[in-house]
Scaffold this motif. Structure first.
Motif, PDB file in Angstrom:
ATOM      1  N   PRO B  20     -14.478  22.592   9.151  1.00  0.00           N
ATOM      2  CA  PRO B  20     -14.445  22.045   7.787  1.00  0.00           C
ATOM      3  C   PRO B  20     -15.868  21.838   7.278  1.00  0.00           C
ATOM      4  O   PRO B  20     -16.776  21.590   8.078  1.00  0.00           O
ATOM      5  CB  PRO B  20     -13.725  20.710   7.962  1.00  0.00           C
ATOM      6  CG  PRO B  20     -14.028  20.307   9.368  1.00  0.00           C
ATOM      7  CD  PRO B  20     -14.100  21.581  10.158  1.00  0.00           C
ATOM      8  N   GLU B  21     -16.053  21.960   5.984  1.00  0.00           N
ATOM      9  CA  GLU B  21     -17.391  21.818   5.405  1.00  0.00           C
ATOM     10  C   GLU B  21     -17.577  20.482   4.683  1.00  0.00           C
ATOM     11  O   GLU B  21     -18.691  19.987   4.578  1.00  0.00           O
ATOM     12  CB  GLU B  21     -17.664  22.984   4.464  1.00  0.00           C
ATOM     13  CG  GLU B  21     -17.721  24.303   5.226  1.00  0.00           C
ATOM     14  CD  GLU B  21     -17.846  25.514   4.335  1.00  0.00           C
ATOM     15  OE1 GLU B  21     -18.807  26.284   4.493  1.00  0.00           O
ATOM     16  OE2 GLU B  21     -16.974  25.701   3.467  1.00  0.00           O
ATOM     17  N   VAL B  22     -16.490  19.946   4.151  1.00  0.00           N
ATOM     18  CA  VAL B  22     -16.557  18.623   3.530  1.00  0.00           C
ATOM     19  C   VAL B  22     -15.342  17.813   3.982  1.00  0.00           C
ATOM     20  O   VAL B  22     -14.211  18.277   3.907  1.00  0.00           O
ATOM     21  CB  VAL B  22     -16.593  18.707   1.983  1.00  0.00           C
ATOM     22  CG1 VAL B  22     -16.548  17.307   1.369  1.00  0.00           C
ATOM     23  CG2 VAL B  22     -17.845  19.442   1.504  1.00  0.00           C
ATOM     24  N   ILE B  23     -15.620  16.612   4.484  1.00  0.00           N
ATOM     25  CA  ILE B  23     -14.552  15.693   4.892  1.00  0.00           C
ATOM     26  C   ILE B  23     -14.752  14.390   4.148  1.00  0.00           C
ATOM     27  O   ILE B  23     -15.864  13.853   4.099  1.00  0.00           O
ATOM     28  CB  ILE B  23     -14.600  15.428   6.414  1.00  0.00           C
ATOM     29  CG1 ILE B  23     -14.271  16.707   7.182  1.00  0.00           C
ATOM     30  CG2 ILE B  23     -13.634  14.311   6.806  1.00  0.00           C
ATOM     31  CD1 ILE B  23     -14.490  16.599   8.688  1.00  0.00           C
ATOM     32  N   ALA B  68     -15.252  19.636  -3.905  1.00  0.00           N
ATOM     33  CA  ALA B  68     -15.803  20.435  -2.808  1.00  0.00           C
ATOM     34  C   ALA B  68     -15.069  21.758  -2.677  1.00  0.00           C
ATOM     35  O   ALA B  68     -15.688  22.814  -2.513  1.00  0.00           O
ATOM     36  CB  ALA B  68     -15.714  19.643  -1.502  1.00  0.00           C
ATOM     37  N   SER B  69     -13.756  21.703  -2.777  1.00  0.00           N
ATOM     38  CA  SER B  69     -12.956  22.918  -2.637  1.00  0.00           C
ATOM     39  C   SER B  69     -13.228  23.880  -3.790  1.00  0.00           C
ATOM     40  O   SER B  69     -13.351  25.090  -3.592  1.00  0.00           O
ATOM     41  CB  SER B  69     -11.471  22.540  -2.566  1.00  0.00           C
ATOM     42  OG  SER B  69     -10.695  23.661  -2.250  1.00  0.00           O
ATOM     43  N   ALA B  70     -13.353  23.318  -5.003  1.00  0.00           N
ATOM     44  CA  ALA B  70     -13.630  24.170  -6.171  1.00  0.00           C
ATOM     45  C   ALA B  70     -15.025  24.788  -6.073  1.00  0.00           C
ATOM     46  O   ALA B  70     -15.287  25.834  -6.671  1.00  0.00           O
ATOM     47  CB  ALA B  70     -13.505  23.351  -7.451  1.00  0.00           C
ATOM     48  N   ALA B  71     -15.902  24.147  -5.325  1.00  0.00           N
ATOM     49  CA  ALA B  71     -17.240  24.703  -5.119  1.00  0.00           C
ATOM     50  C   ALA B  71     -17.274  25.610  -3.890  1.00  0.00           C
ATOM     51  O   ALA B  71     -18.344  26.034  -3.461  1.00  0.00           O
ATOM     52  CB  ALA B  71     -18.263  23.585  -4.984  1.00  0.00           C
ATOM     53  N   GLY B  72     -16.122  25.874  -3.311  1.00  0.00           N
ATOM     54  CA  GLY B  72     -16.024  26.887  -2.257  1.00  0.00           C
ATOM     55  C   GLY B  72     -16.088  26.374  -0.842  1.00  0.00           C
ATOM     56  O   GLY B  72     -16.190  27.166   0.094  1.00  0.00           O
ATOM     57  N   ALA B  73     -16.020  25.050  -0.654  1.00  0.00           N
ATOM     58  CA  ALA B  73     -16.121  24.511   0.691  1.00  0.00           C
ATOM     59  C   ALA B  73     -14.726  24.232   1.268  1.00  0.00           C
ATOM     60  O   ALA B  73     -13.829  23.794   0.552  1.00  0.00           O
ATOM     61  CB  ALA B  73     -16.937  23.220   0.685  1.00  0.00           C
ATOM     62  N   ARG B  74     -14.583  24.457   2.566  1.00  0.00           N
ATOM     63  CA  ARG B  74     -13.330  24.108   3.255  1.00  0.00           C
ATOM     64  C   ARG B  74     -13.272  22.589   3.358  1.00  0.00           C
ATOM     65  O   ARG B  74     -14.178  21.971   3.908  1.00  0.00           O
ATOM     66  CB  ARG B  74     -13.294  24.753   4.633  1.00  0.00           C
ATOM     67  CG  ARG B  74     -12.011  24.497   5.390  1.00  0.00           C
ATOM     68  CD  ARG B  74     -11.935  25.324   6.656  1.00  0.00           C
ATOM     69  NE  ARG B  74     -11.660  26.728   6.375  1.00  0.00           N
ATOM     70  CZ  ARG B  74     -11.836  27.719   7.253  1.00  0.00           C
ATOM     71  NH1 ARG B  74     -12.300  27.462   8.453  1.00  0.00           N
ATOM     72  NH2 ARG B  74     -11.546  28.967   6.927  1.00  0.00           N
ATOM     73  N   SER B  75     -12.229  22.001   2.797  1.00  0.00           N
ATOM     74  CA  SER B  75     -12.210  20.548   2.605  1.00  0.00           C
ATOM     75  C   SER B  75     -10.998  19.909   3.260  1.00  0.00           C
ATOM     76  O   SER B  75      -9.906  20.466   3.242  1.00  0.00           O
ATOM     77  CB  SER B  75     -12.201  20.214   1.110  1.00  0.00           C
ATOM     78  OG  SER B  75     -13.253  20.884   0.473  1.00  0.00           O
ATOM     79  N   TYR B  76     -11.241  18.728   3.806  1.00  0.00           N
ATOM     80  CA  TYR B  76     -10.199  18.035   4.561  1.00  0.00           C
ATOM     81  C   TYR B  76     -10.262  16.533   4.307  1.00  0.00           C
ATOM     82  O   TYR B  76     -11.334  15.959   4.131  1.00  0.00           O
ATOM     83  CB  TYR B  76     -10.380  18.294   6.064  1.00  0.00           C
ATOM     84  CG  TYR B  76      -9.492  17.435   6.936  1.00  0.00           C
ATOM     85  CD1 TYR B  76      -8.174  17.805   7.196  1.00  0.00           C
ATOM     86  CD2 TYR B  76      -9.958  16.240   7.473  1.00  0.00           C
ATOM     87  CE1 TYR B  76      -7.349  17.007   7.971  1.00  0.00           C
ATOM     88  CE2 TYR B  76      -9.138  15.435   8.252  1.00  0.00           C
ATOM     89  CZ  TYR B  76      -7.836  15.819   8.498  1.00  0.00           C
ATOM     90  OH  TYR B  76      -7.016  15.028   9.262  1.00  0.00           O
ATOM     91  N   THR B  77      -9.106  15.899   4.268  1.00  0.00           N
ATOM     92  CA  THR B  77      -9.048  14.440   4.284  1.00  0.00           C
ATOM     93  C   THR B  77      -7.743  14.026   4.942  1.00  0.00           C
ATOM     94  O   THR B  77      -6.907  14.872   5.266  1.00  0.00           O
ATOM     95  CB  THR B  77      -9.199  13.819   2.874  1.00  0.00           C
ATOM     96  OG1 THR B  77      -9.339  12.404   2.997  1.00  0.00           O
ATOM     97  CG2 THR B  77      -8.000  14.119   1.994  1.00  0.00           C
ATOM     98  N   ALA B  78      -7.577  12.737   5.152  1.00  0.00           N
ATOM     99  CA  ALA B  78      -6.347  12.225   5.755  1.00  0.00           C
ATOM    100  C   ALA B  78      -5.971  10.932   5.069  1.00  0.00           C
ATOM    101  O   ALA B  78      -6.837  10.195   4.590  1.00  0.00           O
ATOM    102  CB  ALA B  78      -6.541  11.978   7.253  1.00  0.00           C
ATOM    103  N   THR B  79      -4.674  10.669   5.005  1.00  0.00           N
ATOM    104  CA  THR B  79      -4.240   9.424   4.375  1.00  0.00           C
ATOM    105  C   THR B  79      -2.864   9.044   4.883  1.00  0.00           C
ATOM    106  O   THR B  79      -2.312   9.662   5.786  1.00  0.00           O
ATOM    107  CB  THR B  79      -4.270   9.531   2.840  1.00  0.00           C
ATOM    108  OG1 THR B  79      -4.141   8.218   2.284  1.00  0.00           O
ATOM    109  CG2 THR B  79      -3.128  10.380   2.309  1.00  0.00           C
ATOM    110  N   ALA B  80      -2.298   8.024   4.267  1.00  0.00           N
ATOM    111  CA  ALA B  80      -0.958   7.549   4.594  1.00  0.00           C
ATOM    112  C   ALA B  80      -0.488   6.613   3.485  1.00  0.00           C
ATOM    113  O   ALA B  80      -1.301   6.055   2.755  1.00  0.00           O
ATOM    114  CB  ALA B  80      -0.967   6.790   5.921  1.00  0.00           C
ATOM    115  N   SER B  81       0.805   6.499   3.364  1.00  0.00           N
ATOM    116  CA  SER B  81       1.443   5.409   2.625  1.00  0.00           C
ATOM    117  C   SER B  81       0.840   5.113   1.257  1.00  0.00           C
ATOM    118  O   SER B  81       0.764   5.988   0.396  1.00  0.00           O
ATOM    119  CB  SER B  81       1.394   4.151   3.513  1.00  0.00           C
ATOM    120  OG  SER B  81       2.056   3.068   2.919  1.00  0.00           O
ATOM    121  N   GLN B  82       0.376   3.876   1.076  1.00  0.00           N
ATOM    122  CA  GLN B  82      -0.187   3.439  -0.212  1.00  0.00           C
ATOM    123  C   GLN B  82      -1.348   4.344  -0.609  1.00  0.00           C
ATOM    124  O   GLN B  82      -1.580   4.572  -1.796  1.00  0.00           O
ATOM    125  CB  GLN B  82      -0.716   2.005  -0.123  1.00  0.00           C
ATOM    126  CG  GLN B  82       0.178   1.012   0.582  1.00  0.00           C
ATOM    127  CD  GLN B  82       1.502   0.798  -0.101  1.00  0.00           C
ATOM    128  OE1 GLN B  82       2.529   0.713   0.522  1.00  0.00           O
ATOM    129  NE2 GLN B  82       1.466   0.739  -1.411  1.00  0.00           N
TER     130      GLN B  82
END
Lengths: 337, 417
Positions: B20-23, B68-82
């Motif tokens: 990934p390039e941006v987290i 980040a994704s629109a600028a071409g970087a592979r992007s990742y995040t994580a979440t839950a619930s609220q």
């Protein structure tokens, strides 16, 4: 200021005549080779201050970055009038995501650029984010403050016209006291917007102690351009707050946009300054101090102050606010301080 | 390489292998261990060429990922619930813009009352947002699905949620087979965006579209998701070739060959269900299991095919469509339209309520003889519910419902299931 002061003024006006300047000192807008980042043909109202401010600012940023610029744009007038698909006024890479997330989107773009540069996949590209006062001081405030705090490499430009003009002139937290909007009507004992403690974003930006904060108006083109240029020389979070009169929302003549911006500055209603790391470095001094009535009277949003029984009390309070700005920012120049 | 590690750690390591390039990270239980582990990898240099942003909200996390994704970087995040709900506007936006962001959802209940334990209310509330949703049954599948998700997302230009049960999977230490970097590189090519913010070729992304074309834009989003129904089995087959194991796919069946009754479910509860089914099979019951991996797009044809031999199906789901019954159940019912099957909905495990083999055993026996109601709430404490109903009849100001119920329950944790 960070540019060479110009001694020559055309008699009877406040306009710096480009023809009196050496070519290298002329404004970006005066150049036939300017980028026209936001091109003609868009749907802004006649006399739109935001269209003017965006053109000045983004062309200056393009000049400063030699065309290597990406813009993120909040929902609002600027987004709507510049782009309904399949048309676009933007001659630069441009993205609109949401109303309240523009600073964060810009942070993402900046992060992507940083990685791509590091990997050698892309050359240096800079990022600007832009939005109106609603998108900046209200709904986008959380993301903006986060971007400031992380010191992401983004220049955020707020075009402040004092309300939600795109949706029909509702009040924002940047609407000045006593101003009539469609949600603060000129009715009742205290017509117009409330006198509150205000939400003056340039000061909030200063409190973040980011590398650069400036205010500007569309009345001072060279000052505005110099500030954008200065901002692009710096890395990290930067903020420029530009006053952009709105003929629709303010109830002013389309031909008076620049005059209204100048009156805001000359009355002390809108202080024009430049700051680095939380400290004010310079102010654009008032040249001919004027009473606030001169600024208020031409605007229909203050018409209720000038009815059969003028609201002298309210005008006095507005004058007191302007006087306070003048004192606080030292707007009368060195002698007056 | 075989490892005995926490589910969150396994996912973090798998995400890191995807380069990934941006987290973007914002803490919310129970996904926090994932972004913590990734942050550590970026900080100590184990994960190179990656920007890690500590943002101020989930809304910002998704927005940074959008930029980040629109600028071409592979992007990742994580979440839950609220957190997922707080970022909802940006979640829809990422899908609408066609940005292949991958996000882990550590499934958790939604308040009020605030509850940090597992159910599927969060990601299922986002079922129509345009993201693909893949549900992991165990930690091996959770880590594998992330690798598949990046490939699939980038091929389709659509974002994907990889859903794993909060705590039950995220915090469970299990044996996993961690792939090598070479394997992941062989499976996942570099991200080649269809649209990118680039001064060399300026485009405007995200402008307004009116009634002239909005329907078509939306239809194409739907058509693209449907395309995934073909790609997912294909990618699962390629996954087997590269990694030497089965993972992903649209759905999995277990002992359904001659089953009269098929239990349909998603996520980690499938393990308990399979154990129960083994018990019942041993006792002569003709019962099987259909585990749905791909919830969006919903594999209508594959579900219909999996259920065509049975007489009845029971959808056991950790979510509740208030005022209707089930969410997954409605989807399954659409798949079996006209097939003349009996269908039952069982709401179970909300807010982390344990789903035990004992309860399932009794439930499935009842289902086999068609004694189930159309909608059943598994292990609901009717005594507590009825007492509150009586209370509300008797008094106007009865106060917060959740508090009243817990007073009736008594000491938390001593309930006999």
């Amino acid at each position: 200021m960070s540019f060479q002061p110009i001694k020559f003024y055309q008699t009877g006006t406040f306009t710096v005549g480009n023809r009196l300047l050496a070519p290298e000192e002329r404004s970006v807008q005066a150049s036939a080779k300017r980028f026209n980042s936001i091109n003609s043909g868009h749907r802004a109202c006649q006399g739109c201050g935001e269209a003017l401010g965006a053109r000045y600012a983004i062309d200056a940023a393009m000049e400063a970055t030699q065309g290597r610029l990406i813009a993120a744009n909040a929902t609002g007038c600027l987004e709507v009038f510049s782009t309904p698909y399949p048309e676009t006024s933007w001659q630069i890479p441009w993205i609109h995501s949401l109303f309240g997330n523009t600073a964060a989107v810009a942070s993402g773009i900046a992060a992507a650029q940083k990685v791509k540069m590091k990997k050698g996949e892309r050359r240096n590209i800079r990022v600007v984010a832009q939005g109106g006062d609603g998108g900046t001081t209200d709904i986008g405030f959380g993301c903006l403050s986060g971007m400031f705090e992380r010191n992401d490499d983004v220049l955020y430009i707020c075009y402040d016209n004092g309300g939600y003009m795109n949706t029909g002139v509702q009040r924002s937290s940047a609407t000045p006291p006593a101003a009539r909007t469609s949600t603060t009507p000129a009715a009742g004992a205290e017509p117009g917007n409330v006198f509150g403690q205000g939400k003056y974003l340039p000061a909030i930006a200063l409190a973040h102690e980011i590398p650069y904060v400036a205010t500007a108006t569309v009345a001072d083109l060279r000052d505005l351009e110099a500030k954008v240029r200065r901002a692009m020389e710096i890395r990290g979070a930067r903020y420029i707050h530009i006053l952009v009169p709105c003929p629709l929302g303010w109830g002013t003549a389309a031909s008076d946009t620049v005059r209204m911006a100048r009156l805001a500055k000359e009355t002390g209603v809108f202080p024009v300054f430049e700051a680095e790391y939380g400290e004010i470095k310079s102010v654009l001094a008032i040249r001919h101090r004027l009473p606030v009535e001169d600024y208020l009277k031409p605007q229909k949003r203050y018409a209720h102050l000038f009815g059969k029984t003028p609201r002298i009390d309210v005008i006095a309070r507005l004058q007191a606010l302007a006087d306070r700005n003048i004192r606080k920012y030292g707007l009368l120049g060195k002698e007056a301080n | 390489m075989l490892k005995q590690i926490e589910g969150s750690r396994a996912v973090a390591e798998a995400v890191a292998l995807c380069r990934p390039e941006v987290i973007c990270a914002y803490p919310i239980s129970p996904q926090t261990h994932i972004v913590e582990a990734l942050g550590e990898m970026v900080k100590d240099g184990a994960l190179q060429d990656c920007e890690y942003l500590n943002v101020e909200s989930e809304f910002a996390a998704m927005s940074v990922a959008i930029g980040a994704s629109a600028a071409g970087a592979r992007s990742y995040t994580a979440t839950a619930s609220q957190g997922l709900l707080f970022m909802a506007e940006a979640v829809f936006n990422a899908a609408g813009l066609g940005l292949p962001i991958v996000m882990t959802v550590a499934n958790r209940a939604i308040g009020a009352p605030i509850n940090i334990w597992n159910d599927h209310s969060d990601s299922l509330s986002m079922r129509d947002c345009g993201w693909l949703q893949l549900f992991a049954e165990n930690n091996q599948e959770a880590l594998d699905l992330h690798i598949l998700a990046f490939r699939l997302a980038e091929e389709l230009s659509l974002p994907i949620m990889v859903c794993m049960d909060g705590f039950i999977l995220t915090h469970a230490y299990e044996r996993v087979d961690m792939p090598t970097q070479a394997q992941v590189d062989a499976y996942l090519p570099p991200y080649e965006p269809r649209q990118v913010l680039d001064p060399a070729e300026p485009v405007s992304i995200g402008a307004m579209v009116g009634p002239e074309a909005f329907m078509e834009v939306r239809y194409l989003a739907h058509a693209k998701q449907m395309e995934a129904l073909k790609l997912i089995p294909q990618y699962a087959a390629e996954f087997r070739k590269v990694f030497g194991r089965d993972s992903g796919g649209l759905l999995h069946t277990y002992r359904t060959e001659d089953a009269d009754t098929v239990i349909v479910a998603m996520g980690s509860v499938l393990g308990t269900i399979k154990d129960t089914v083994d018990e019942l099979r041993a006792a002569g019951q003709r019962i099987g299991v259909l585990g749905i991996t791909c919830f969006r797009p919903f594999p209508i044809a594959a579900v219909a095919a999996a259920l065509k031999q049975c007489k009845r199906f029971v959808v056991l789901e950790k979510s509740l469509a208030v005022g209707l019954g089930g969410i997954l159940a409605v989807n399954v019912r659409m798949a079996v339209t006209g097939m003349g099957l009996k269908g039952y909905t069982v709401i179970a495990g909300l807010g982390g309520r344990a789903i035990t083999q004992k309860s399932l055993h009794a439930l499935f026996l009842k289902a086999a003889t068609d004694e189930l109601d159309l909608v059943t709430f598994l292990d609901l404490d009717w005594r507590v519910v009825n007492r509150q109903i009586e209370r509300e009849k008797a008094h106007r100001r009865t106060g917060p419902v959740a508090e009243a119920l817990l007073r009736d329950v008594g000491v938390v944790g001593v309930r006999n299931y």
